[in-house]
Design an enzyme around this catalytic site. Structure first.
Site, mmCIF file in Angstrom:
data_model
loop_
_atom_site.group_PDB
_atom_site.id
_atom_site.type_symbol
_atom_site.label_atom_id
_atom_site.label_comp_id
_atom_site.label_asym_id
_atom_site.label_seq_id
_atom_site.Cartn_x
_atom_site.Cartn_y
_atom_site.Cartn_z
ATOM 1 N N TYR A 240 0.849 -1.203 0.000
ATOM 2 C CA TYR A 240 0.000 0.000 0.000
ATOM 3 C C TYR A 240 0.877 1.242 0.000
ATOM 4 C CZ TYR A 240 1.013 0.650 4.997
ATOM 5 O OH TYR A 240 1.653 0.854 6.194
ATOM 6 N N CYS A 241 0.310 2.327 -0.514
ATOM 7 C CA CYS A 241 0.969 3.640 -0.475
ATOM 8 C C CYS A 241 -0.120 4.706 -0.466
ATOM 9 C CB CYS A 241 1.919 3.803 -1.661
ATOM 10 S SG CYS A 241 1.098 3.701 -3.256
ATOM 11 N N THR A 242 0.256 5.970 -0.555
ATOM 12 C CA THR A 242 -0.693 7.070 -0.355
ATOM 13 C C THR A 242 -1.868 7.038 -1.339
ATOM 14 O OG1 THR A 242 1.223 8.367 0.310
ATOM 15 C CG2 THR A 242 -0.841 9.566 -0.031
#
Ligand code: ZN
Length: 319
Positions: A176-178
């Site tokens: 996951y990331c922003t």
């Protein structure tokens, strides 16, 4: 709340990024937008703020452009602009992952998971969650139990993962990331390296997860670091667990500041009080920097600065 902040990316082919960037900048200025946009031959990645009317016009313009069919905008409400300027820059890559060989997410990428699918899968025994952001982003908030690669900068992450391959053996790896863009390539890289049994990615990133009516940001602890003037935003709508720790004394803290040394700029978590005690320096060397921004900003006298520095030296409490 008459303003909005848009976050978006789209992989597509842009023939002449420099030309496109110049034209796109003009279009954004005409719409009174502010923000930061990267344009590359492989697509666009941006975050802009503006009034509801202006951001609507921008989204219409993009959706009507054949290059950006299927583009998804993540929308936050705001009280005003979140940036000071409007910048559109041509770059060789949309995100600098420093991979030895570039990954084309149209050819190889992790399974896309909706927020609800991600929430369910992350709770399974055979799953590990991998944060593919920078450590300073992780430190103020992350998914509960997510792996934090022990690296100085994100560039070192691939090497760290190779050295710690056993953490992922036989597991489903969820990244996951922003906003999702870093996962597009990074999950593809994990697959190409044969890391884990299976690789999934949070589609739309944490920004989408936080607004999902079912997931509601659950299992997220702390806040999310963002690249605009807000610095951090809340994610978990159900409970708030503080995970950030003050750089100086380790007490719970969610207040981000940049080190006052303009040549350091390290992101640190610090209370107002501790920041003042150290004149904004992340370490003694930074506090003593001749162009210390904290000293300038607060117009502190030479005598006062000297007294604080000798106190810090004496106590040797400085980290
Ligand atoms: Zn520093």
């Amino acid at each position: 709340m008459n303003y909005r902040i848009l976050l978006y990316y789209h992989y597509t082919t842009i023939e002449d990024p420099a030309d496109f960037a110049a034209e796109h900048l003009q279009a954004c200025m005409d719409l009174n937008l502010k923000g930061r946009i990267i344009v590359a031959a492989e697509g666009i990645n941006g975050t802009v703020s503006g009034t509801i009317e202006d951001t609507n016009a921008y989204m219409d313009m993009m959706k009507n452009d054949a290059l950006f069919q299927g583009i998804i905008f993540k929308i936050d409400e705001a009280e005003g602009h979140a940036f000071k300027k409007m910048r559109v820059r041509p770059r060789p890559e949309l995100v600098n992952l420093s991979l030895e060989e570039d990954i084309n997410p149209h050819e190889i990428t992790g399974r896309y998971l909706s927020p609800v699918e991600f929430m369910e899968e992350m709770q399974r025994e055979d799953t590990v969650v991998l944060d593919v952001r920078n450590t300073y982003e992780y430190d103020v908030g992350h998914f509960r139990g997510a792996i934090r690669p022990e690296v100085e900068t994100f560039r070192d992450t691939p090497a760290w993962i190779r050295a710690n391959k056993e953490l992922f053996e036989g597991k489903t790896v969820l990244t996951y990331c922003t906003g999702g863009i870093r996962c597009e390539k990074f999950s593809g890289w994990l697959k190409s390296e044969g890391i884990g049994e299976d690789v999934g990615q949070l589609h739309g990133g944490i920004a989408t997860y936080s607004k999902d009516p079912v997931a509601k940001g659950q299992l997220w602890d702390g806040k999310m670091y963002v690249f605009d003037e807000r610095i951090t935003v809340p994610i978990n709508q159900v409970e708030h667990v503080v995970v950030g720790k003050d750089h100086y004394d380790g007490s719970p803290c969610e207040r981000y500041v940049k080190c006052a040394n303009p040549e350091c700029n390290k992101h640190i978590l610090a209370s107002e009080e501790n920041e003042a005690k150290h004149l904004g320096g992340c370490k003694l060397e930074c506090t003593k920097h001749p162009r210390n921004r904290y000293i300038e900003k607060h117009n502190l006298s030479q005598a006062y600065v000297q007294a604080v520095i000798s106190e810090l030296e004496k106590n040797e409490q400085h980290i």
